[in-house]
Scaffold this active site. Structure first.
Site, PDB file in Angstrom:
ATOM      1  CG  HIS A   7      -0.333   0.012   2.551  1.00  0.00           C
ATOM      2  ND1 HIS A   7      -0.106  -1.154   3.235  1.00  0.00           N
ATOM      3  CD2 HIS A   7       0.109   1.009   3.357  1.00  0.00           C
ATOM      4  CE1 HIS A   7       0.451  -0.881   4.408  1.00  0.00           C
ATOM      5  NE2 HIS A   7       0.603   0.433   4.513  1.00  0.00           N
ATOM      6  CG  HIS A  79       3.954   4.390   5.484  1.00  0.00           C
ATOM      7  ND1 HIS A  79       3.106   4.917   6.435  1.00  0.00           N
ATOM      8  CD2 HIS A  79       3.454   3.174   5.198  1.00  0.00           C
ATOM      9  CE1 HIS A  79       2.143   4.049   6.707  1.00  0.00           C
ATOM     10  NE2 HIS A  79       2.319   2.976   5.965  1.00  0.00           N
ATOM     11  CD  GLU A 130       3.355  -0.637   7.183  1.00  0.00           C
ATOM     12  OE1 GLU A 130       2.776   0.115   6.378  1.00  0.00           O
ATOM     13  OE2 GLU A 130       2.786  -1.193   8.137  1.00  0.00           O
TER      14      GLU A 130
HETATM   15 CO    CO Z   1       1.121   1.242   6.325  1.00  0.00          CO
END
Ligand code: CO
Length: 135
Positions: A7, A79, A130
């Protein structure tokens, strides 16, 4: 080592406005808000055919998103999340290469119920990364 883009996370000052814009104007499939108290965020996921967008909004007093929104009042990309097969092996490999893992280096359970870690943006072209373990 990294696999699919899981994502892109966008910090937003108004979660409902962002959700309805993506639903009504962009025609995307938008989920319901979920509280993630362990991460200090309320999130909404947008499902795209090849990945997801995650809207982040501060939850609670010392949310890391509050400081980000103070610097970026209109919102902005916070992020990107890449999938890895073995997050502990990935962490050890990154530490060997001098990358900084945020926190104490122990994976936490993320918004999808999977272990996650964050990598220092200064070590990766100014972008917070991440990593999420996906079996
Ligand atoms: Co995230």
């Amino acid at each position: 080592m990294i696999g699919r883009l899981n994502h892109v996370a966008i910090a937003v000052p108004d979660l409902e406005a962002a959700a309805s814009q993506y639903r009504d104007v962009l025609g995307a499939t938008v989920g319901s808000p979920q509280d993630e108290p362990a991460h200090g965020v309320r999130v909404v996921f947008v499902d795209l055919p090849n990945t997801k967008v995650e809207f982040l909004h501060p939850l609670g007093e010392d949310s890391p998103i509050a400081a980000f929104l103070a610097r970026h009042p209109a919102g902005g990309i916070h992020h990107v999340c890449y999938e890895v097969g073995d997050i502990v092996a990935a962490r050890d490999h990154l530490l060997q290469h001098g990358a900084r893992v945020l926190g104490d280096g122990t994976p936490k359970i993320g918004a999808h119920g999977q272990p996650v870690l964050f990598l220092h943006p200064k070590d990766f072209t100014g972008t917070l990364i991440e990593l999420e373990q996906v079996a």
